[in-house]
Design an enzyme around this catalytic site. Structure first.
Site, PDB file in Angstrom:
ATOM      1  N   THR A  40      74.633  51.151 -54.215  1.00  0.00           N
ATOM      2  CA  THR A  40      74.541  49.767 -54.047  1.00  0.00           C
ATOM      3  C   THR A  40      73.461  49.200 -54.305  1.00  0.00           C
ATOM      4  O   THR A  40      73.573  48.088 -54.643  1.00  0.00           O
ATOM      5  CB  THR A  40      74.826  49.926 -52.310  1.00  0.00           C
ATOM      6  OG1 THR A  40      76.065  50.456 -51.927  1.00  0.00           O
ATOM      7  CG2 THR A  40      75.062  48.605 -51.727  1.00  0.00           C
ATOM      8  N   THR A  41      72.261  49.860 -54.374  1.00  0.00           N
ATOM      9  CA  THR A  41      70.797  49.169 -54.682  1.00  0.00           C
ATOM     10  C   THR A  41      71.007  48.724 -55.921  1.00  0.00           C
ATOM     11  O   THR A  41      70.148  47.736 -56.288  1.00  0.00           O
ATOM     12  CB  THR A  41      70.003  50.194 -54.473  1.00  0.00           C
ATOM     13  OG1 THR A  41      69.986  50.798 -53.119  1.00  0.00           O
ATOM     14  CG2 THR A  41      68.614  49.514 -54.771  1.00  0.00           C
ATOM     15  N   SER A  45      72.820  40.930 -54.421  1.00  0.00           N
ATOM     16  CA  SER A  45      72.588  39.554 -54.596  1.00  0.00           C
ATOM     17  C   SER A  45      70.960  39.384 -54.810  1.00  0.00           C
ATOM     18  O   SER A  45      70.570  38.468 -55.111  1.00  0.00           O
ATOM     19  CB  SER A  45      73.031  38.627 -53.564  1.00  0.00           C
ATOM     20  OG  SER A  45      74.286  38.768 -53.073  1.00  0.00           O
ATOM     21  N   HIS A  49      66.836  38.155 -47.176  1.00  0.00           N
ATOM     22  CA  HIS A  49      67.427  37.129 -46.290  1.00  0.00           C
ATOM     23  C   HIS A  49      66.185  36.617 -45.203  1.00  0.00           C
ATOM     24  O   HIS A  49      65.525  37.687 -44.700  1.00  0.00           O
ATOM     25  CB  HIS A  49      68.573  37.760 -45.610  1.00  0.00           C
ATOM     26  CG  HIS A  49      69.766  37.703 -46.442  1.00  0.00           C
ATOM     27  ND1 HIS A  49      70.372  36.773 -47.011  1.00  0.00           N
ATOM     28  CD2 HIS A  49      70.287  39.127 -47.129  1.00  0.00           C
ATOM     29  CE1 HIS A  49      71.541  37.323 -47.836  1.00  0.00           C
ATOM     30  NE2 HIS A  49      71.322  38.485 -47.828  1.00  0.00           N
ATOM     31  N   VAL A 172      74.216  67.099 -52.431  1.00  0.00           N
ATOM     32  CA  VAL A 172      74.283  67.855 -51.123  1.00  0.00           C
ATOM     33  C   VAL A 172      75.817  67.949 -50.990  1.00  0.00           C
ATOM     34  O   VAL A 172      76.694  66.953 -50.806  1.00  0.00           O
ATOM     35  CB  VAL A 172      73.749  67.176 -50.203  1.00  0.00           C
ATOM     36  CG1 VAL A 172      73.841  68.081 -48.760  1.00  0.00           C
ATOM     37  CG2 VAL A 172      72.239  66.866 -50.329  1.00  0.00           C
ATOM     38  N   LYS A 250      78.863  36.573 -45.801  1.00  0.00           N
ATOM     39  CA  LYS A 250      77.922  35.174 -46.039  1.00  0.00           C
ATOM     40  C   LYS A 250      78.871  34.235 -47.070  1.00  0.00           C
ATOM     41  O   LYS A 250      78.066  33.207 -47.327  1.00  0.00           O
ATOM     42  CB  LYS A 250      76.637  35.512 -46.340  1.00  0.00           C
ATOM     43  CG  LYS A 250      75.832  36.474 -45.680  1.00  0.00           C
ATOM     44  CD  LYS A 250      74.318  36.892 -45.950  1.00  0.00           C
ATOM     45  CE  LYS A 250      73.676  37.621 -45.050  1.00  0.00           C
ATOM     46  NZ  LYS A 250      74.158  39.143 -44.833  1.00  0.00           N
ATOM     47  N   ARG A 313      79.685  47.462 -50.447  1.00  0.00           N
ATOM     48  CA  ARG A 313      79.014  47.546 -49.083  1.00  0.00           C
ATOM     49  C   ARG A 313      79.350  48.668 -48.482  1.00  0.00           C
ATOM     50  O   ARG A 313      80.603  48.995 -48.167  1.00  0.00           O
ATOM     51  CB  ARG A 313      79.189  46.228 -48.495  1.00  0.00           C
ATOM     52  CG  ARG A 313      79.052  44.841 -49.180  1.00  0.00           C
ATOM     53  CD  ARG A 313      79.452  43.866 -48.493  1.00  0.00           C
ATOM     54  NE  ARG A 313      79.199  42.523 -49.213  1.00  0.00           N
ATOM     55  CZ  ARG A 313      80.325  42.153 -50.012  1.00  0.00           C
ATOM     56  NH1 ARG A 313      81.086  42.749 -50.211  1.00  0.00           N
ATOM     57  NH2 ARG A 313      80.035  40.726 -50.500  1.00  0.00           N
ATOM     58  N   CYS A 401      63.702  44.900 -77.937  1.00  0.00           N
ATOM     59  CA  CYS A 401      64.993  43.829 -77.493  1.00  0.00           C
ATOM     60  C   CYS A 401      64.453  42.807 -77.748  1.00  0.00           C
ATOM     61  O   CYS A 401      63.434  42.063 -77.186  1.00  0.00           O
ATOM     62  CB  CYS A 401      64.941  44.384 -75.989  1.00  0.00           C
ATOM     63  SG  CYS A 401      66.137  43.077 -75.249  1.00  0.00           S
TER      64      CYS A 401
HETATM   65  C1  LIG Z   1      77.853  42.978 -52.914  1.00  0.00           C
HETATM   66  C2  LIG Z   1      76.445  43.386 -52.176  1.00  0.00           C
HETATM   67  C3  LIG Z   1      75.590  42.237 -52.121  1.00  0.00           C
HETATM   68  C4  LIG Z   1      74.416  42.598 -51.056  1.00  0.00           C
HETATM   69  N1  LIG Z   1      73.398  41.646 -51.067  1.00  0.00           N
HETATM   70  C5  LIG Z   1      72.094  41.767 -50.482  1.00  0.00           C
HETATM   71  C6  LIG Z   1      71.217  41.183 -50.273  1.00  0.00           C
HETATM   72  O1  LIG Z   1      71.192  40.018 -51.077  1.00  0.00           O
HETATM   73  N2  LIG Z   1      70.150  41.169 -49.751  1.00  0.00           N
HETATM   74  C7  LIG Z   1      70.316  42.348 -48.715  1.00  0.00           C
HETATM   75  O2  LIG Z   1      69.377  42.255 -48.293  1.00  0.00           O
HETATM   76  N3  LIG Z   1      71.202  43.420 -48.919  1.00  0.00           N
HETATM   77  C8  LIG Z   1      72.237  43.110 -49.737  1.00  0.00           C
HETATM   78  N4  LIG Z   1      73.087  43.897 -49.739  1.00  0.00           N
HETATM   79  C9  LIG Z   1      73.116  45.538 -49.082  1.00  0.00           C
HETATM   80  C10 LIG Z   1      71.884  46.265 -50.060  1.00  0.00           C
HETATM   81  O3  LIG Z   1      72.511  46.203 -51.279  1.00  0.00           O
HETATM   82  C11 LIG Z   1      72.176  47.819 -49.352  1.00  0.00           C
HETATM   83  O4  LIG Z   1      71.891  47.575 -47.854  1.00  0.00           O
HETATM   84  C12 LIG Z   1      71.245  48.656 -49.950  1.00  0.00           C
HETATM   85  O5  LIG Z   1      71.264  48.596 -51.387  1.00  0.00           O
HETATM   86  C13 LIG Z   1      71.507  50.186 -49.461  1.00  0.00           C
HETATM   87  O6  LIG Z   1      70.435  51.028 -49.826  1.00  0.00           O
HETATM   88  P1  LIG Z   1      71.100  52.508 -49.689  1.00  0.00           P
HETATM   89  O7  LIG Z   1      69.690  53.261 -49.964  1.00  0.00           O
HETATM   90  O8  LIG Z   1      71.349  52.653 -48.017  1.00  0.00           O
HETATM   91  O9  LIG Z   1      72.089  53.152 -50.428  1.00  0.00           O
HETATM   92  P2  LIG Z   1      72.428  53.366 -51.875  1.00  0.00           P
HETATM   93  O10 LIG Z   1      71.615  52.379 -52.875  1.00  0.00           O
HETATM   94  O11 LIG Z   1      73.809  53.454 -52.093  1.00  0.00           O
HETATM   95  O12 LIG Z   1      71.795  54.777 -52.111  1.00  0.00           O
HETATM   96  C14 LIG Z   1      72.418  55.758 -51.616  1.00  0.00           C
HETATM   97  C15 LIG Z   1      72.389  57.125 -52.605  1.00  0.00           C
HETATM   98  O13 LIG Z   1      72.777  58.317 -52.040  1.00  0.00           O
HETATM   99  C16 LIG Z   1      73.163  59.055 -53.207  1.00  0.00           C
HETATM  100  N5  LIG Z   1      74.040  60.024 -52.502  1.00  0.00           N
HETATM  101  C17 LIG Z   1      75.326  59.817 -52.025  1.00  0.00           C
HETATM  102  N6  LIG Z   1      75.666  61.014 -51.412  1.00  0.00           N
HETATM  103  C18 LIG Z   1      74.969  61.950 -51.668  1.00  0.00           C
HETATM  104  C19 LIG Z   1      74.947  63.548 -51.662  1.00  0.00           C
HETATM  105  N7  LIG Z   1      75.857  64.072 -50.999  1.00  0.00           N
HETATM  106  N8  LIG Z   1      73.757  64.004 -52.146  1.00  0.00           N
HETATM  107  C20 LIG Z   1      72.753  63.429 -52.934  1.00  0.00           C
HETATM  108  N9  LIG Z   1      72.885  62.018 -52.981  1.00  0.00           N
HETATM  109  C21 LIG Z   1      74.021  61.529 -52.419  1.00  0.00           C
HETATM  110  C22 LIG Z   1      73.877  58.065 -53.863  1.00  0.00           C
HETATM  111  O14 LIG Z   1      73.883  58.600 -55.333  1.00  0.00           O
HETATM  112  C23 LIG Z   1      72.910  56.890 -53.845  1.00  0.00           C
HETATM  113  O15 LIG Z   1      72.125  56.883 -55.087  1.00  0.00           O
HETATM  114  C24 LIG Z   1      74.228  43.739 -50.562  1.00  0.00           C
HETATM  115  C25 LIG Z   1      75.277  44.659 -50.871  1.00  0.00           C
HETATM  116  C26 LIG Z   1      76.413  44.443 -51.673  1.00  0.00           C
HETATM  117  C27 LIG Z   1      77.475  45.482 -51.911  1.00  0.00           C
END
Ligand SMILES: Cc1cc2nc3c(=O)[nH]c(=O)nc-3n(C[C@H](O)[C@H](O)[C@H](O)COP(=O)(O)OP(=O)(O)OC[C@H]3O[C@@H](n4cnc5c(N)ncnc54)[C@H](O)[C@@H]3O)c2cc1C
Length: 485
Positions: A40-41, A45, A49, A172, A250, A313, A401
């Site tokens: 998701t990262t 957007s 916030h 995992v 939002k 999300r 580039c």
């Molecule tokens: C459309 C959209 C817009 C958004 N806009 C905003 C914004 O403007 N501002 C804001 O604050 N937040 C925003 N967010 C939320 C924000 O992007 C997320 O909260 C954040 O990126 C989540 O990060 P994470 O590390 O939890 O998840 P992720 O980035 O998904 O990381 C999880 C990682 O775990 C790994 N993984 C999963 N299962 C396993 C496994 N079994 N073994 C090993 N690795 C595994 C995956 O490969 C992945 O790399 C938005 C989200 C979306 C989808």
């Protein structure tokens, strides 16, 4: 045995890893992908916030407010772009104006600074291209924009500079609960750790189920799609522009990126819980985004669109971020990290590191270095600085580039740092070759050659993104023998 194993190298896992290195702890990050920031990262957007909309007393409210407050300090230490450009939530009728007042009151109860309701004239002065139908707005000066992938790379790089271990391609698949911790399995390796931090994004419930028969939450993916317009449109809007929020979130927004591109989106589409890799864009949803954005900002020039993309999300059944030790002792869930997860990441990292260091009775690490070395942006240097740099390091004199003016020196830096890039997209996220108008059409092959040379691997083995996304699959003009004809 590791003290802490973090599963998932998105912004949440990476921030926890970096904050844990402030203590004398042995830390490993396990990531199933071949790079960090691939979940998701990588597709959101990119807004930090202000934090006025989450309910008072919720985890989202608490960590967003705190995350926003410390975002500047973190980005200074890690040398990551962050611009506090402010946000505007626009109202189109009196009902919306009532919503704005409620948002302002909620924000003030959460301690969000500087919230102000502005009238149509002031809104137009702030944003000359705002829709004529907008009658006022809630102005939040503390909202900002950042680069989520660079923040994640920087967090991980700094964690590794301070001794953390990153294991990529480690999915995992099974966890054994033992008397003194956990035995964590991928298909071909095992890792032992006293504590687990579950930062697995949309898979956080799947991971939790590996240790807990009756989990307190489930997660389903909620997709959001975007247009990304070229830098030519820089200045069309100056703030993050929202409509009034609805039950689904939002709404469709319009905002500049830190590089001066324009982002339009995201929509909000609930998917089945099996669709956790569904990041394709779809024509009907993109049309809907165009229609919605047209109500907010006049004359968005979609002919300048350079790409579309989608993110998922992690929508939790509980509605709020799930933060803390679950039913299994030593297993910490950081789940349901939908928006504002990026904004909250710095605060969540600090909170979890404090909790874990207490539970592991870990002393402070006197050698911790909080600073991540700044990356050189050749294009932004003065002519005199460029000349000095090229004399010292000639690779900065070779433009690879042309769209983004990225030099070979910047690409070498992106490969050779801790947590360096190994794929075309990995290099794009770190140094931006391929992020411009041609989207890598010209520079892609040259970046592949550099990766192949620097990593001493065949060029055919270089991938676009995932470990199977090979680009070169055969020769176009191979020699044909008589027998084959
Ligand atoms: C459309 C959209 C817009 C958004 N806009 C905003 C914004 O403007 N501002 C804001 O604050 N937040 C925003 N967010 C939320 C924000 O992007 C997320 O909260 C954040 O990126 C989540 O990060 P994470 O590390 O939890 O998840 P992720 O980035 O998904 O990381 C999880 C990682 O775990 C790994 N993984 C999963 N299962 C396993 C496994 N079994 N073994 C090993 N690795 C595994 C995956 O490969 C992945 O790399 C938005 C989200 C979306 C989808």
């Amino acid at each position: 045995m590791y003290d802490v194993a973090i599963v998932g190298a998105g912004v949440i896992g990476a921030s926890v890893a970096r904050e844990l290195m402030k203590y004398q702890l042995k830390v490993v990050v396990l990531e199933k992908g071949n790079d960090v920031a691939i979940g998701t990262t990588k597709a959101n957007s990119a807004i930090v916030h202000a934090g006025y909309d989450a309910p008072f007393g919720s985890n989202k409210g608490r960590f967003n407010a705190l995350g926003n407050r410390i975002f500047g300090e973190i980005c200074d230490e890690l040398n990551v772009p962050f611009n506090r450009i402010g946000s505007l939530v626009c109202a189109f009728d009196e009902e919306d104006m009532t919503t704005l007042k409620a948002l302002k009151e909620n924000g003030e109860s959460l301690g969000i600074p500087g919230l102000r309701i502005i009238d149509q004239a002031m809104l137009r002065a702030f944003e000359p291209n705002i829709s004529d139908l907008a009658i006022g707005a809630l102005y939040a000066p503390s909202a900002g924009i950042t680069e989520p992938w660079e923040l994640t790379v920087a967090y991980m790089e700094n964690a590794m500079d301070n001794g953390a271990n990153l294991m990529l391609n480690f999915e995992v698949i099974k966890i054994d609960v033992e008397s003194d911790g956990f035995l964590i399995h991928s298909s071909n390796q095992t890792v032992r750790a006293k504590r687990i931090v579950n930062a697995a994004g949309v898979y956080a419930d799947t991971l939790y189920k590996m240790v807990c028969d009756s989990p307190e939450f489930t997660i389903h993916p909620r997709r959001g799609q975007y247009f990304l317009l070229d830098k030519n449109v820089n200045g069309l809007v100056n703030h993050v522009i929202f409509p009034c929020p609805s039950k689904l979130g939002k709404g469709i927004l319009v905002l500049p990126t830190t590089e001066g591109n324009l982002l339009v989106g995201p929509d909000s589409e609930d998917l089945e819980s099996t669709e956790r890799e569904a990041i394709e864009t779809t024509g009907n949803r993109l049309d809907y985004i165009k229609e919605s954005a047209a109500k907010l900002v006049n004359n968005i020039p979609y002919r300048e669109n350079i790409t579309t993309f989608a993110g998922l999300r992690a929508e939790p059944s509980t509605g709020d971020f799930i933060i803390g030790e679950g039913k299994i002792s030593g297993f910490y869930n950081l789940a349901g990290m939908k928006s504002p997860g990026l904004s909250s990441a710095p605060a969540i990292g600090k909170h979890v590191a404090t909790e874990l260091s207490k539970s592991l009775k870990a002393p402070l690490n006197p050698h911790f270095n909080p600073i991540r070395q700044k990356r050189i942006r050749f294009e932004k240097l003065s002519d005199a600085e460029k000349a000095v740099l090229i004399k010292e390091k000639p690779a900065y004199g070779r433009i690879i580039c042309r769209c983004e003016s990225i030099t070979e020196g910047e690409i070498l830096d992106a490969i050779h740092r801790n947590c360096g890039g190994r794929t075309l997209n990995g290099i794009k996220r770190r140094a931006r070759p391929g992020a411009g108008r041609c989207q890598g059409g010209f520079c892609g092959p040259r970046v592949m050659e550099i990766l192949s040379r620097e990593l001493a691997v065949p060029v055919e083995s270089i991938c676009q993104e995932s470990s199977e996304s090979f680009i070169l699959i055969g020769k176009t003009k191979s020699e044909v023998t008589d027998n084959e004809v």
